[in-house]
Design an enzyme around this catalytic site. Structure first.
Site, PDB file in Angstrom:
ATOM      1  N   ARG A  70       0.827  -1.187   0.000  1.00 39.11           N
ATOM      2  CA  ARG A  70       0.000   0.000   0.000  1.00 39.11           C
ATOM      3  C   ARG A  70       0.869   1.248   0.000  1.00 39.11           C
ATOM      4  NH1 ARG A  70      -1.862   0.487   4.449  1.00 39.11           N
ATOM      5  NH2 ARG A  70      -1.368  -1.520   5.363  1.00 39.11           N
ATOM      6  N   TYR A 198      -1.660  -3.548  -6.751  1.00 36.03           N
ATOM      7  CA  TYR A 198      -1.495  -4.229  -5.461  1.00 36.03           C
ATOM      8  C   TYR A 198      -2.791  -4.257  -4.652  1.00 36.03           C
ATOM      9  CZ  TYR A 198      -0.424  -5.249  -0.669  1.00 36.03           C
ATOM     10  OH  TYR A 198      -0.473  -5.804   0.579  1.00 36.03           O
ATOM     11  N   LYS A 207      -9.711  -2.366   1.586  1.00 37.71           N
ATOM     12  CA  LYS A 207      -9.418  -1.238   2.463  1.00 37.71           C
ATOM     13  C   LYS A 207     -10.183   0.023   2.026  1.00 37.71           C
ATOM     14  CE  LYS A 207      -7.126  -3.886   4.899  1.00 37.71           C
ATOM     15  NZ  LYS A 207      -5.761  -4.207   5.196  1.00 37.71           N
ATOM     16  N   HIS A 227     -10.660  -2.476  11.493  1.00 36.26           N
ATOM     17  CA  HIS A 227      -9.567  -3.320  10.990  1.00 36.26           C
ATOM     18  C   HIS A 227      -9.341  -4.454  11.990  1.00 36.26           C
ATOM     19  CE1 HIS A 227      -5.144  -3.418   9.363  1.00 36.26           C
ATOM     20  NE2 HIS A 227      -5.929  -4.206   8.677  1.00 36.26           N
ATOM     21  N   SER A 249      -1.538  -4.094   9.973  1.00 31.31           N
ATOM     22  CA  SER A 249      -1.213  -5.050   8.911  1.00 31.31           C
ATOM     23  C   SER A 249       0.081  -5.796   9.241  1.00 31.31           C
ATOM     24  CB  SER A 249      -1.013  -4.306   7.596  1.00 31.31           C
ATOM     25  OG  SER A 249      -2.171  -3.577   7.291  1.00 31.31           O
ATOM     26  N   CYS A 251       0.717  -8.056  11.507  1.00 33.87           N
ATOM     27  CA  CYS A 251       1.003  -8.280  12.932  1.00 33.87           C
ATOM     28  C   CYS A 251       0.323  -9.553  13.437  1.00 33.87           C
ATOM     29  CB  CYS A 251       0.556  -7.096  13.775  1.00 33.87           C
ATOM     30  SG  CYS A 251       1.603  -5.646  13.582  1.00 33.87           S
ATOM     31  N   ASP A 276      -9.438  -9.851   8.848  1.00 35.43           N
ATOM     32  CA  ASP A 276      -8.922  -8.506   8.571  1.00 35.43           C
ATOM     33  C   ASP A 276      -9.903  -7.375   8.892  1.00 35.43           C
ATOM     34  OD1 ASP A 276      -6.788  -6.875   7.621  1.00 35.43           O
ATOM     35  OD2 ASP A 276      -7.795  -6.630   5.698  1.00 35.43           O
ATOM     36  N   ARG A 365       1.875 -12.285  -0.895  1.00 31.41           N
ATOM     37  CA  ARG A 365       0.524 -12.554  -0.397  1.00 31.41           C
ATOM     38  C   ARG A 365      -0.097 -13.793  -1.024  1.00 31.41           C
ATOM     39  NH1 ARG A 365      -1.754  -8.907   3.611  1.00 31.41           N
ATOM     40  NH2 ARG A 365      -0.130  -7.372   3.856  1.00 31.41           N
TER      41      ARG A 365
HETATM   42  O1  SAT Z   1      -3.735  -3.363   2.312  1.00 36.77           O
HETATM   43  S1  SAT Z   1      -3.889  -4.790   2.082  1.00 36.77           S
HETATM   44  O2  SAT Z   1      -5.267  -5.134   2.344  1.00 36.77           O
HETATM   45  O3  SAT Z   1      -3.526  -5.119   0.727  1.00 36.77           O
HETATM   46  C1  SAT Z   1      -2.920  -5.651   3.141  1.00 36.77           C
HETATM   47  C2  SAT Z   1      -2.868  -5.023   4.472  1.00 36.77           C
HETATM   48  O4  SAT Z   1      -2.056  -4.120   4.649  1.00 36.77           O
HETATM   49  O5  SAT Z   1      -3.659  -5.394   5.363  1.00 36.77           O
HETATM   50 MN    MN Z   2      -5.278  -5.455   6.976  1.00 39.85          MN
END
Ligand code: SAT
Ligand code: MN
Length: 587
Positions: A70, A198, A207, A227, A249, A251, A276, A365
């Protein structure tokens, strides 16, 4: 195909006239369509097939090397008033942003197919779900959206019935970092994203919609877009408690969401609802209920193995798209932390040479449908979601933050969420390992001013007397030599057990200025290999360090000026005063 919804059809027509695609494809969401897209990408070289025996229906995509994460510095919230976006966001005036983006999109789909993807975030028949339509010129995006959302005809039917949807326009453009922007227009419920393929920049349901736009919508409508992973924990008696945990992200949200309890915790099971994002609504009884707006996982690959996350390791052995991993001689996917095999080609498709860096990109990923997960909860698709017993905030902190503590009230919990800090990871472009405040793990994802967001959080006790208890955890505490003090992974269930027992009023704790911490003996450490010293350090706080921490939290919060809710200042002061008293007692 066309849509009978005039507002949708005219938007699609207008985008087509502006971007000039060679053809328009309305996505139906069928499995045949997915296979056709895969074939097309194989023919173009966008994808390659991985080893069919070991990884049936698995494909590899290698992105442009400059497009692997990102881009917060290119992500904007475009509200009419700058203060509505707040110090937590980059802001651009909407008219200026539209002009900038429209110039980039002009003619950008010449020679390309324009895909129209109707999607639903959340169960198709849930009142809590919200729909959107993404227009994109990337087949990779379509295939990922198929795995990550409820997309196609069913979503289109709901959109045509409701007449309301989030508009997301995306083009990979030239994949030029100089011509790359992710713009959000929450007042218009629209998104424009250009120049990146991405995940978080391009799969607009994730997101961009489910967090930035939805958080804004949630404030207007009285709910929360967070989140957070959602996991159900079943104890040996068969009781299940659902908890929602917000970590930044990379973690360990995916690992926690599909955790496998250690041998010694017989009878315990974890069921995954989401890894997520959680949308949280109050029901008529004042219970906070969660749905996962997503239908798949877009997880970090490195580190995944049978020991760290067996469920994830199993679920990515079939029907998965891998992005930016390495490959072995026999074309199996490979990554750092995989316990077998050796890399032959790196994530850029070059012969692997350790001197040029990691074999797999640290932010490589996997994309898989959630139903691949052996721990998938039978309630994951329930229209009214699951009731949440506890909310857990956390981050990656080498020092300061103990293993776990319980906040004294919802309001105190909001302060703890607002003050959460974490070391940065590879999920975003920039320096890794720098401590920054990441309130509620939403720093990159809140679609409006954090001060207003905290006020929204603080409004919940007016509407319910049955809110979940709020906790903070830190799996990443280190000793002075840089060793982790807590084993983490499956053993984290021990901390979650304490959390549930606190909710059920059956576990002990000591009251400290920052909240309730377990005594070492309050944690279930049966068969856990950990020293008494480590356990003591994990379950205690350093008053001097915490005074500094609370001063730094206040300084951070004051950055939000007059809009900062007074209640947060009050909560901060109560803790700072208690720490001062403790300090005075000790000296
Ligand atoms: O931003 S993504 O959803 O691609 C991955 C993340 O940072 O959680
Ligand atoms: Mn995330």
């Amino acid at each position: 195909m066309t849509s009978k919804l005039e507002s949708l059809q005219s938007w699609v027509d207008q985008v087509a006239a502006h971007t000039q695609p060679e053809a328009i494809h309305w996505c139906t969401g069928s499995d045949e369509e997915y296979q056709d897209l895969i074939e097309l990408m194989l023919a173009h070289g966008t994808l390659t097939t991985l080893n069919r025996e070991t990884h049936p229906n698995c494909y590899l995509h290698l992105s442009s090397p400059n497009d692997v994460a990102r881009v917060e510095h290119l992500t904007f919230i475009c509200t009419s008033g700058k203060d509505d976006a707040g110090p937590n966001n980059l802001w651009m005036e909407p008219a200026e942003a539209h002009e900038k983006m429209d110039a980039l999109f002009e003619g950008c789909m010449r020679g390309r197919i324009m895909y129209v993807i109707p999607y639903c975030m959340g169960p198709i028949d849930s009142p809590y779900s919200r729909c959107g339509v993404e227009i994109t010129d990337s087949a990779y995006v379509v295939a990922n959206m198929k795995l990550m959302t409820k997309m196609g005809n069913k979503a289109l039917e709901r959109i045509e019935r409701e007449g309301k949807f989030v508009r997301g326009l995306h083009s990979t453009g030239e994949l030029d970092p100089e011509r790359r922007f992710i713009m959000h227009f929450p007042e218009e419920l629209s998104i424009k994203s250009y120049g990146s393929g991405y995940g978080g920049n391009a799969l607009l349901g994730k997101k961009c919609h489910a967090l930035r736009i939805a958080s804004y919508q949630g404030r207007q409508e009285g709910w929360l877009a967070e989140h957070m992973l959602i996991v159900g924990l079943e104890n040996p008696d068969g009781d299940v408690h659902y908890i929602a945990c917000a970590f930044p992200s990379a973690c360990g949200k995916t690992n926690l969401a599909m955790l496998i309890p250690p041998e010694s915790m017989k009878g315990w099971r974890a069921w995954t609802l989401g890894d997520d994002i959680a949308w949280l609504h109050l029901d008529e009884d004042g219970k906070l209920r969660a749905i996962n707006p997503e239908a798949g996982y877009f997880g970090v690959v490195p580190g995944t193995n049978e020991k760290t996350n067996k469920n994830a390791y199993e679920m990515i052995k079939h029907d998965a798209i891998f992005t930016n991993v390495a490959t072995t001689e026999d074309n199996q996917p490979w990554w750092e932390g995989k316990l077998d095999g050796t890399p032959a080609k790196d994530w850029q498709g070059r012969n692997y040479d350790p001197s040029t860096g990691k074999a797999a990109h640290p932010n490589s990923r996997f994309t898989v449908p959630a139903t691949n997960n052996p721990a998938y909860s039978s309630l994951a698709d329930a229209p009214t979601g699951v009731p949440i017993s506890a909310i857990v905030f956390g981050g990656r902190r080498k020092k300061v933050a103990p293993l776990v503590y319980q906040t004294k009230s919802w309001e105190h919990g909001v302060l703890v969420g607002a003050g959460t800090a974490s070391e940065t990871t590879a999920a975003m472009v920039g320096e890794v390992g720098k401590v920054r405040r990441d309130p509620m793990a939403m720093k990159p994802f809140c679609g409006y001013n954090f001060a207003d967001y905290w006020a929204h959080w603080l409004s919940f006790p007016e509407r319910s007397e049955h809110l979940p208890k709020i906790f903070h955890v830190n799996w990443f505490r280190q000793d002075d030599d840089g060793n982790f003090l807590w084993p983490g992974f499956g053993e984290n269930i021990r901390v979650l057990e304490w959390i549930i027992d606190r909710v059920e009023h059956r576990a002990g704790a000591k009251e400290t200025p920052i909240g309730f911490l377990p005594h070492a003996e309050d944690l279930n450490t049966t068969n856990l290999d950990i020293s008494a010293d480590a356990l003591e350090e994990l379950t205690s706080i350093d008053t001097a360090q915490w005074r500094a921490e609370m001063a730094s939290v206040l300084e951070y919060l004051e950055g939000y000026g007059d809009r900062l809710p007074e209640e947060l200042r009050r909560q901060q002061k109560m803790i700072a005063d208690a720490l001062n008293e403790e300090m005075a007692k000790a000296s």
